[in-house]
Scaffold this motif. Structure first.
Motif, mmCIF file in Angstrom:
data_model
loop_
_atom_site.group_PDB
_atom_site.id
_atom_site.type_symbol
_atom_site.label_atom_id
_atom_site.label_comp_id
_atom_site.label_asym_id
_atom_site.label_seq_id
_atom_site.Cartn_x
_atom_site.Cartn_y
_atom_site.Cartn_z
ATOM 1 N N GLU A 1 0.824 -1.204 0.000
ATOM 2 C CA GLU A 1 0.000 0.000 0.000
ATOM 3 C C GLU A 1 0.867 1.266 0.000
ATOM 4 O OE1 GLU A 1 -0.336 -2.514 2.005
ATOM 5 O OE2 GLU A 1 -2.280 -3.389 1.410
ATOM 6 N N GLU B 1 2.273 1.789 -3.425
ATOM 7 C CA GLU B 1 1.215 2.272 -4.312
ATOM 8 C C GLU B 1 0.952 3.751 -4.086
ATOM 9 O OE1 GLU B 1 -1.454 1.743 -7.421
ATOM 10 O OE2 GLU B 1 -0.006 0.311 -6.606
ATOM 11 N N GLN B 2 0.975 4.158 -2.816
ATOM 12 C CA GLN B 2 0.763 5.568 -2.485
ATOM 13 C C GLN B 2 1.885 6.443 -3.067
ATOM 14 O OE1 GLN B 2 0.565 6.246 1.722
ATOM 15 N NE2 GLN B 2 0.354 8.469 1.502
#
Length: 339
Positions: free
Chosen positions: A3, A6-7
């Motif tokens: 995550e 991805e950020q």
């Protein structure tokens, strides 16, 4: 970890899309891929990842880096293309317009006259020798038979650096230096800038140029001197030029003479140019003084020689009929183009 990567990816792509200049793109590259960038920080935190997960996390980091670099390069190329197109539009060249003319200078009358003098003497077998403009008192005066108490020093208002160094008042020191080397025979001319404390007017300047000549060999006579200078005058001012010699005194020659040439303007009839005399003074000359030979290490019983000296500006003024010496130093192209 997925995550977070991805950020980082989404934020980087967003900032790349919003970038409007190349320097902004570079800031994005540094923020995410630099040594202290967000993606680099993730790599430094790999030590906290479980050993079995490290290969997958490393692969995700590399994929994220490659995508950010690819998008950055595409954005940079696109931006450079836009900038180039804008430059092409702004820098349109109209090939039908007249070209800009380059304004060139022009050879100086002194340069033209000097090249002509050098051509004449080189054709007689002379060599051109140069020497220092900042000279020792010894070479400028002493070795030329002009000791400290000689009255000739009063006639030359000299620029002294100290009691032993000065700005040369003549190019004769070059002759002394060549004689001192002892490579005989000698046939040379020494052109160059000289300095005297004169007021600037139509015929004087504190900085001007001289050409001095020297011949040293066995059995050199006054006839050789007269024949050489007569040939020079004819080559320089015309085949019908005549010369005459008047007795004079120079400390470094004996006997000495001033040489006049027939006026090339009126052919000796008398005019304003020669002040009605039909003759123009052109140079000084004479047989080298035995004392000068001795000072330079040459045996005056075995060798003789002659020397002469002329002002380059005087040659230019006469040859091109210039009335004011100051015109030579103003470097006005309108004046120079006449020669």
């Amino acid at each position: 970890m997925r995550e977070k990567l991805e950020q980082i990816r989404n934020e980087a792509l967003k900032r790349i899309e919003e970038a409007g200049a190349l320097d902004v793109l570079n800031d994005v590259r540094v923020s995410f891929l630099g040594k202290k960038g967000a993606l680099t920080a993730v790599l430094k935190g790999m030590k906290d990842v479980a050993p079995e997960d490290r290969p997958k996390v490393g692969q995700l980091v590399n994929e994220t880096r490659e995508e950010i670099e690819r998008v950055l390069d595409e954005a940079r190329k696109k931006m450079e293309q836009i900038i180039r197109e804008q430059q092409m539009k702004a820098e349109v060249i109209d090939v039908t317009l007249p070209a800009e003319k380059r304004v060139l200078g022009h050879r100086h009358p002194n340069t033209i006259a000097l090249e002509e003098v050098e051509r004449i003497f080189i054709g007689m077998g002379y060599e051109v020798v140069e020497g220092p403009e900042v000279e020792k008192d010894y070479y400028n005066f002493e070795v030329l038979n002009i000791p400290a108490d000689h009255p000739a020093r009063d006639e030359q208002d000299t620029f002294y650096v100290n009691d032993k160094i000065l700005l040369r008042t003549q190019t004769s020191p070059v002759q002394a230096r060549v004689m001192e080397q002892g490579r005989l025979p000698i046939r040379m001319i020494a052109p160059g800038r000289v300095f005297r404390s004169d007021e600037v007017d139509a015929t004087h300047s504190p900085s001007f140029h001289q050409i001095e000549g020297l011949v040293v060999d066995k059995n050199i006579t006054l006839a050789d001197l007269k024949g050489t200078l007569a040939e020079f005058a004819k080559e320089m001012f015309g085949a019908d030029t005549k010369v005459k010699f008047r007795p004079h005194h120079f400390p470094f020659t004996e006997p000495s003479a001033e040489m006049d040439m027939s006026c090339f303007k009126c052919k000796g009839a008398g005019c304003r140019f020669c002040k009605g005399s039909g003759w123009i003074e052109i140079l000084g000359c004479g047989m080298v003084h035995p004392r000068v030979f001795e000072m330079c290490g040459i045996d005056p019983k075995e060798y003789t020689g002659f020397a002469f000296g002329m002002g380059l500006e005087r040659i230019s003024l006469l040859k091109y009929e210039i009335d004011d010496m100051r015109l030579l130093y103003e470097n006005d192209v309108r004046f120079l183009k006449q020669f």
